[in-house]
Write an enzyme that holds these catalytic residues in place. Structure first.
Site, PDB file in Angstrom:
ATOM      1  N   LYS A  22      74.939  41.200  20.094  1.00 23.15           N
ATOM      2  CA  LYS A  22      75.219  42.602  20.375  1.00 23.15           C
ATOM      3  C   LYS A  22      74.151  43.155  21.318  1.00 23.15           C
ATOM      4  O   LYS A  22      74.436  43.853  22.286  1.00 23.15           O
ATOM      5  CB  LYS A  22      75.133  43.367  19.052  1.00 23.15           C
ATOM      6  CG  LYS A  22      76.118  44.452  18.874  1.00 23.15           C
ATOM      7  CD  LYS A  22      75.789  45.200  17.596  1.00 23.15           C
ATOM      8  CE  LYS A  22      76.957  45.352  16.702  1.00 23.15           C
ATOM      9  NZ  LYS A  22      76.757  46.313  15.636  1.00 23.15           N
ATOM     10  N   ASP A  75      77.345  50.803  15.323  1.00 20.04           N
ATOM     11  CA  ASP A  75      78.160  50.273  14.246  1.00 20.04           C
ATOM     12  C   ASP A  75      79.570  50.092  14.747  1.00 20.04           C
ATOM     13  O   ASP A  75      80.114  50.991  15.374  1.00 20.04           O
ATOM     14  CB  ASP A  75      78.186  51.268  13.074  1.00 20.04           C
ATOM     15  CG  ASP A  75      77.393  50.720  11.922  1.00 20.04           C
ATOM     16  OD1 ASP A  75      77.870  49.752  11.312  1.00 20.04           O
ATOM     17  OD2 ASP A  75      76.289  51.237  11.673  1.00 20.04           O
ATOM     18  N   SER A  76      80.143  48.936  14.473  1.00 16.95           N
ATOM     19  CA  SER A  76      81.487  48.725  14.995  1.00 16.95           C
ATOM     20  C   SER A  76      82.379  48.130  13.922  1.00 16.95           C
ATOM     21  O   SER A  76      81.901  47.653  12.894  1.00 16.95           O
ATOM     22  CB  SER A  76      81.436  47.817  16.221  1.00 16.95           C
ATOM     23  OG  SER A  76      80.396  46.894  16.102  1.00 16.95           O
ATOM     24  N   GLY A 151      81.305  37.339  15.802  1.00 20.06           N
ATOM     25  CA  GLY A 151      82.184  38.024  14.856  1.00 20.06           C
ATOM     26  C   GLY A 151      83.650  37.677  15.048  1.00 20.06           C
ATOM     27  O   GLY A 151      84.035  36.502  15.126  1.00 20.06           O
ATOM     28  N   PHE A 152      84.471  38.712  15.166  1.00 15.91           N
ATOM     29  CA  PHE A 152      85.920  38.529  15.253  1.00 15.91           C
ATOM     30  C   PHE A 152      86.393  38.205  16.671  1.00 15.91           C
ATOM     31  O   PHE A 152      87.607  38.181  16.917  1.00 15.91           O
ATOM     32  CB  PHE A 152      86.632  39.796  14.746  1.00 15.91           C
ATOM     33  CG  PHE A 152      86.358  40.107  13.295  1.00 15.91           C
ATOM     34  CD1 PHE A 152      86.869  39.292  12.290  1.00 15.91           C
ATOM     35  CD2 PHE A 152      85.598  41.202  12.922  1.00 15.91           C
ATOM     36  CE1 PHE A 152      86.626  39.567  10.947  1.00 15.91           C
ATOM     37  CE2 PHE A 152      85.332  41.486  11.582  1.00 15.91           C
ATOM     38  CZ  PHE A 152      85.852  40.664  10.589  1.00 15.91           C
ATOM     39  N   LYS A 173      83.718  40.468  28.985  1.00 16.01           N
ATOM     40  CA  LYS A 173      83.863  41.290  27.771  1.00 16.01           C
ATOM     41  C   LYS A 173      83.270  42.678  28.019  1.00 16.01           C
ATOM     42  O   LYS A 173      83.835  43.692  27.611  1.00 16.01           O
ATOM     43  CB  LYS A 173      83.182  40.593  26.582  1.00 16.01           C
ATOM     44  CG  LYS A 173      83.372  41.359  25.276  1.00 16.01           C
ATOM     45  CD  LYS A 173      82.724  40.694  24.071  1.00 16.01           C
ATOM     46  CE  LYS A 173      82.770  41.617  22.861  1.00 16.01           C
ATOM     47  NZ  LYS A 173      81.974  41.175  21.719  1.00 16.01           N
TER      48      LYS A 173
END
Ligand code: IMP
Length: 198
Positions: A22, A75-76, A151-152, A173
């Site tokens: 991140k 925060d995501s 992550g996802f 991205k």
């Protein structure tokens, strides 16, 4: 001098996060705006809420109280329509427990696969507390694809693309992600804020 400006116009702020991927994403974007980012692990309580915004605001104030410098937190979460917004603000816990396979299993047989990522970015410098939101719409794939990102990423296909985030380079991205949208808003706001507070 307020914050972390120097003679060359380079500006430093702290990003309180333990997620190095991140951090890399945000650092790349802020470089375009001449803002240098420093990573800090800031320990503290994370409040629970069904919304990301209060979590980011609370964390930004808490982080500022520890570092005493201009600081951002982010925060995501992934919100899946057919699962009524799950995992949403519980994305971190769900990623660690169910994982990608668990999400794909929950969605087995579902044709409605639309989902979005939301990024909630909090800024605090002891005087101002600000919130910036970024969103990207897309779909949950039928299988994991790509090993980039985190992550996802391997199961999220952003709209207008047929690749998952996991198949995109960091630069690709960063052109479309939820995080790039909240970070660019912060950068634009900071430009004006600094002029006002010089
Ligand atoms: P947090 O914002 O670090 O609490 O992230 C919550 C969870 O959402 C993380 O554990 C990640 O699994 C996931 N997540 C957040 N941002 C992204 C992203 O850009 N791509 C993929 N997964 C993400």
């Amino acid at each position: 001098m307020r914050g972390g400006g120097d003679m060359q116009g380079l500006y430093k702020i702290v990003f309180a996060t333990c997620n190095k991927k991140k951090f890399e994403e945000v650092k790349e974007i802020l470089q375009e705006y001449n803002i240098e980012l420093e990573r800090r692990d800031v320990k503290g309580l994370e409040i629970q809420s069904d919304e990301l915004a209060p979590i980011a605001l609370f964390s930004a104030i808490q982080a500022y109280n520890q570092v005493k410098r201009e600081v951002i937190v982010e925060d995501s979460g992934l919100f899946i329509k057919s699962l009524k917004g799950f995992p949403g603000t519980y994305s971190s816990f769900v990623y660690r427990t169910l994982g990608l396979k668990g999400i794909l299993k929950l969605m087995e047989g579902l044709e409605e696969r639309s989902a979005y990522f939301l990024s909630s970015l909090g800024f605090c410098d002891g005087k101002e507390v600000k919130l910036f939101l970024g969103k990207v719409e897309g779909w949950v794939s039928y299988s994991e694809r790509g090993d980039r990102g985190f992550g996802f990423d391997p199961i999220f296909i952003p709209e207008k693309l047929d690749k998952t985030f996991g198949e995109l380079s960091l630069e690709e991205k960063n052109k479309i992600s939820h995080r790039s949208r909240s970070v660019r808003q912060l950068a634009e706001w900071l430009k004006k804020y600094r002029q006002l507070t010089k």
